[in-house]
Design an enzyme around this catalytic site. Structure first.
Site, PDB file in Angstrom:
ATOM      1  N   HIS A  52       0.860  -1.184   0.000  1.00  0.00           N
ATOM      2  CA  HIS A  52       0.000   0.000   0.000  1.00  0.00           C
ATOM      3  C   HIS A  52       0.895   1.232   0.000  1.00  0.00           C
ATOM      4  O   HIS A  52       2.048   1.185   0.463  1.00  0.00           O
ATOM      5  CB  HIS A  52      -0.880   0.025   1.250  1.00  0.00           C
ATOM      6  CG  HIS A  52      -2.013  -0.939   1.227  1.00  0.00           C
ATOM      7  ND1 HIS A  52      -3.207  -0.673   1.863  1.00  0.00           N
ATOM      8  CD2 HIS A  52      -2.152  -2.152   0.659  1.00  0.00           C
ATOM      9  CE1 HIS A  52      -4.026  -1.685   1.682  1.00  0.00           C
ATOM     10  NE2 HIS A  52      -3.413  -2.600   0.970  1.00  0.00           N
ATOM     11  N   GLU A  54       0.901   3.927   1.836  1.00  0.00           N
ATOM     12  CA  GLU A  54       1.357   4.365   3.151  1.00  0.00           C
ATOM     13  C   GLU A  54       2.502   3.503   3.674  1.00  0.00           C
ATOM     14  O   GLU A  54       3.476   4.028   4.242  1.00  0.00           O
ATOM     15  CB  GLU A  54       0.211   4.311   4.180  1.00  0.00           C
ATOM     16  CG  GLU A  54      -0.969   5.178   3.831  1.00  0.00           C
ATOM     17  CD  GLU A  54      -2.088   4.443   3.111  1.00  0.00           C
ATOM     18  OE1 GLU A  54      -3.257   4.748   3.382  1.00  0.00           O
ATOM     19  OE2 GLU A  54      -1.798   3.564   2.270  1.00  0.00           O
ATOM     20  N   CYS A  82      -6.435   2.360   5.432  1.00  0.00           N
ATOM     21  CA  CYS A  82      -7.120   1.130   5.815  1.00  0.00           C
ATOM     22  C   CYS A  82      -6.614   0.697   7.202  1.00  0.00           C
ATOM     23  O   CYS A  82      -5.695   1.310   7.753  1.00  0.00           O
ATOM     24  CB  CYS A  82      -6.836   0.042   4.780  1.00  0.00           C
ATOM     25  SG  CYS A  82      -5.141  -0.594   4.848  1.00  0.00           S
ATOM     26  N   CYS A  85      -2.758   0.019   7.310  1.00  0.00           N
ATOM     27  CA  CYS A  85      -1.955   1.244   7.217  1.00  0.00           C
ATOM     28  C   CYS A  85      -2.123   2.115   8.458  1.00  0.00           C
ATOM     29  O   CYS A  85      -1.148   2.708   8.936  1.00  0.00           O
ATOM     30  CB  CYS A  85      -2.317   2.005   5.948  1.00  0.00           C
ATOM     31  SG  CYS A  85      -1.831   1.090   4.457  1.00  0.00           S
TER      32      CYS A  85
END
Length: 151
Positions: A52, A54, A82, A85
Site C-alpha cells: 500500500h 502508506e 485502511c 496502514c
C-alpha cells in the site's frame, strides 16, 4: 510548502499507479517541511498485499531517517488509510495524517473504524478532505475505466 502542495505530490504518485493499472493511491512522509519518504499502491505489480502507498512511504522514510520512530513526521495520503496502514501509522509514531478522500468501504480513520481514537500508545492527529475532489476523481475515473474495459 502547504498541505495542498504535499497532497498534489501524492496525487502525482497516485497517477503513476493508475498508469500501471494499480488502484491510484499515493503517499508522502514529510519531516521539517521536506519529503523524506514516498510510496504508491503497487499490490498488483509486486503481487504483495503489503504494498500500500502508506506502507511504502513509511518504509522509505524509515530508511531515509535511519530509524522507525517518525514522531516528527506527517503523512499525506490521497485515500483514507485502511486498518493495516492505520496500524503502521500508529506504530511508526507519525504525528499528523492528512488524507484526501474518505474510504467508505475500508477506511480506518473516520469511515468503517476509528483506530486513531483508540487508546493505543500513540494517537496520531488527522485531517481529512485535503484536495478531496481531486483525490476522489482519480479513484472514480480509474474504476469507471476499469469497468468499461471489462465490457
Amino acid at each position: 510548502m502547504e498541505k495542498e502542495d504535499f497532497m498534489r505530490y501524492a496525487l502525482g504518485l497516485a497517477s503513476l499507479s493508475s498508469a500501471e493499472g494499480e488502484v491510484p493511491v499515493g503517499a508522502v512522509v514529510v519531516c521539517d517541511g521536506k519529503i523524506v519518504g514516498e510510496g504508491r499502491n503497487r499490490r498488483e505489480t509486486v503481487k504483495n498485499a503489503l504494498h500500500h502507498a502508506e506502507i511504502e512511504a513509511i518504509n522509505s522514510a524509515c530508511e531515509s531517517l535511519g530509524g522507525w520512530r517518525l514522531w516528527k513526521c506527517d503523512l499525506y495520503v490521497t485515500l483514507e488509510p485502511c486498518p493495516m496502514c492505520a496500524g503502521a501509522i500508529i506504530n511508526s509514531r507519525i504525528k499528523n495524517v492528512y488524507f484526501g478522500a474518505p474510504d467508505p468501504k475500508n477506511g480506518a480513520v473516520i469511515s468503517k473504524a476509528r483506530l486513531f481514537d483508540v487508546d493505543f500508545t500513540h494517537k496520531p492527529q488527522f485531517e481529512g478532505g485535503i484536495l478531496e475532489s481531486e483525490c476522489s476523481e482519480i479513484l472514480t475515473s480509474f474504476f469507471k475505466n476499469l469497468r468499461e474495459s471489462k465490457r
